[in-house]
Design an enzyme around this catalytic site. Structure first.
Site, PDB file in Angstrom:
ATOM      1  N   ASN A 148       0.785  -1.241   0.000  1.00 46.49           N
ATOM      2  CA  ASN A 148       0.000   0.000   0.000  1.00 46.49           C
ATOM      3  C   ASN A 148       0.816   1.290   0.000  1.00 46.49           C
ATOM      4  O   ASN A 148       0.376   2.272  -0.578  1.00 46.49           O
ATOM      5  CB  ASN A 148      -1.070  -0.001   1.095  1.00 46.49           C
ATOM      6  N   CYS A 154      -3.478   0.974   6.777  1.00 47.60           N
ATOM      7  CA  CYS A 154      -3.696   0.313   8.064  1.00 47.60           C
ATOM      8  C   CYS A 154      -4.307   1.280   9.073  1.00 47.60           C
ATOM      9  O   CYS A 154      -5.023   0.872   9.967  1.00 47.60           O
ATOM     10  CB  CYS A 154      -2.382  -0.271   8.577  1.00 47.60           C
ATOM     11  N   GLU A 179       8.352   2.042  15.003  1.00 46.82           N
ATOM     12  CA  GLU A 179       9.273   2.524  13.986  1.00 46.82           C
ATOM     13  C   GLU A 179       9.340   4.041  14.107  1.00 46.82           C
ATOM     14  O   GLU A 179       8.500   4.654  14.745  1.00 46.82           O
ATOM     15  CB  GLU A 179       8.769   2.144  12.592  1.00 46.82           C
TER      16      GLU A 179
END
Ligand code: ADP
Length: 489
Positions: free
Chosen positions: A151, A283, A461
């Site tokens: 994506n 997401c 992250e």
């Protein structure tokens, strides 16, 4: 059309696996043909990576020399921003306006982790009057498997590759089946920037074959994964057997909440962007909407107006808001969820089908869809649809709202719309998600950590912590006295 080569330990070569194709989701035309990597390619890449990260020519560099490669990559990306955005649009069908943003963010990520690499320091945790001086140092882990979804290729790939290399590791990148081209392009840029051979390989291929072989390889010392929760759980099992760390950025079913004091127009526009940008293939898409009953009708009316005005079309055309979904199989899955919502008693307020426009017949387009009349335990409120489908629900009471918002296996993100900042902060505190946006949605900063709670993931992250996530800490004790240990007298 020439076969697109893969990047194996510094060499451009044909993969030894099965044929693969990259196609343009808007019309199915061919972008590239390539051969996937096979397990031999995985073994060769991992072994070369193991030699490369240990090589003093790389390992012996002082941090700013290592950082220089990332700065050069960042510059190269910025110089080719438009070409890269076009490539990503062809690979996954997102509108150019979005892919330009993703490319710019990848350049910024490379620069940020170059800087992080330069300023990364160990610690001196010694206490006063201690007889020892202790040093806390950070060392690379070794070979990293980076496995990414389709994506947002360039952004999610750079988010893994940049910190992993900055930390002194080697990386094997396994892009999603549908989008191999951007990862291969990144390999070209790293090569151009002078990254020594072996430190980065890009191995396109099936997740269940190449991804699996990579994750299981004994020399792979961390799995950094973004993708579906089922795959993430599977990879966590592999990591548990090997006792190696994982970072998992998984699915979501994010609530957006409109309190009665919200600015209605600001909320409606933010919610519309939060669910329908990227055609909902994100997401973090804000897919569950909870609105205070006093604003429910006017907000939904405004949302339907905004959704009805969105332009679907060729993602290369200016002014297009929504491109096609990644492929027809995915569109069928989105359509099946909408059918399920209808069966469960939901009312489709707008959308709920593919567009009738014959010009869009060759792509897997799906109209922005808003559903109401369901409760939070409906399957469309509990399962990730990954498409342009918003389910709206009214609420009366804040405690009931918190319970509903948290009633999800996922915990990736949430949005709150309110003019009362302290109240929004108090609510944010109670939401079980990794990120909460207040009066904004889907905004990002590279210095702010990102990740999920519950089944939305493990680890974070981005941010300065992002580089340490690819390192292991080591403690050193140095005696400050000449005292002899008399224990054995
Ligand atoms: P999505 O629903 O986003 O496609 P997936 O979890 O299926 O999510 O895919 C994300 C990435 O994980 C892709 O690169 C895919 O090839 C890879 N993948 C899928 N199955 C496995 C597996 N068993 N082992 C390793 N990687 C896998």
């Amino acid at each position: 059309m020439a076969i697109q080569k893969i990047f194996l330990a510094g060499r451009w070569c044909e993969g030894r696996g099965e044929p693969m194709r990259s196609t343009f989701p808007a019309d199915g035309s061919l972008n590239a043909e390539l051969r996937a990597a096979d397990v031999n390619d995985v073994n060769e890449a991992v072994e070369a990576a193991e030699r490369a990260w240990r090589d003093p020519q790389w390992r012996g560099l002082v941090p700013h020399q290592r950082a220089a490669v990332l700065y050069r990559v960042s510059d190269l990306i910025n110089q080719q921003l438009e070409t890269l955005a076009q490539l990503q649009t062809r690979d996954n069908g997102k509108p150019l306006a979005e892919t330009r943003g993703l490319v710019a963010s990848a350049a910024a990520t490379a620069r940020y982790f170059a800087a992080a690499c330069e300023v990364l320091e160990g610690e001196l945790p010694t206490q006063r009057n201690s007889e020892v001086m202790t040093l806390s140092q950070y060392q690379p882990l070794g070979v990293i498997a980076a496995i990414t979804p389709w994506n947002s290729p360039i952004a999610s790939e750079m988010q893994k590759v940049a910190p992993a290399l900055a930390a002194g590791n080697a990386v094997i990148l396994k892009p999603a089946e549908a989008t191999p081209l951007m990862a291969l392009k990144l390999a070209e840029l790293f090569e151009q920037a002078g990254l020594p051979a072996g430190l980065l390989s890009v191995l396109p291929g099936k997740g269940s074959v190449i991804g699996e072989a990579l994750a299981r390889h004994p020399l792979v010392k961390k799995i950094s994964f973004t993708g579906g929760t089922g795959t993430g759980r599977h990879l966590a099992h592999i990591a548990a057997e090997k006792l190696i760390p994982t970072s998992l950025e998984l699915g979501g079913k994010s609530p957006t909440i409109v309190l009665e004091d919200a600015d209605l127009e600001q909320a409606a526009r933010g919610i519309c962007y939060g669910i329908f940008s990227s055609a909902g293939q994100a997401c973090i898409a804000g897919s569950r909407l909870f609105v205070h009953r006093s604003l429910y009708q006017p907000l939904l009316a405004r949302l339907c107006e905004l959704a009805g005005g969105l332009r679907l079309g060729d993602p290369r055309q200016p002014g297009v808001h929504m491109g096609p979904l990644i492929n027809d199989k995915h569109r069928q899955s989105v359509a099946a969820y909408v059918a399920l919502a209808r069966q469960e008693g939901g009312r489709v307020l707008i959308g709920g089908e593919a567009p009738a426009d014959p010009q869009l017949a060759d792509g897997s387009y799906y109209l922005p869809t808003i559903i109401d009349g369901l409760s939070n335990d409906a399957r469309v409120c509990q399962e990730e649809i990954f498409g342009p489908v918003l389910v709206a629900m009214p609420f009366d009471d804040e405690q009931q709202l918190v319970a509903m918002a948290n009633d999800s296996v996922y915990g990736l993100a949430a949005g709150i719309w309110s003019r009362d900042f302290p109240r929004a902060m108090a609510l944010a505190e109670q939401l079980e998600t990794g990120t909460v946006w207040v009066n904004t949605y889907k905004t990002f900063s590279i210095s702010t950590p990102f990740g999920g709670v519950k089944q939305s993931g493990l680890g974070r992250e981005k941010g300065l912590h992002g580089i340490k996530a690819y390192m292991q800490q080591k403690s050193l004790y140095l005696a400050l006295t000449h005292q002899v240990n008399r224990w054995s007298d």
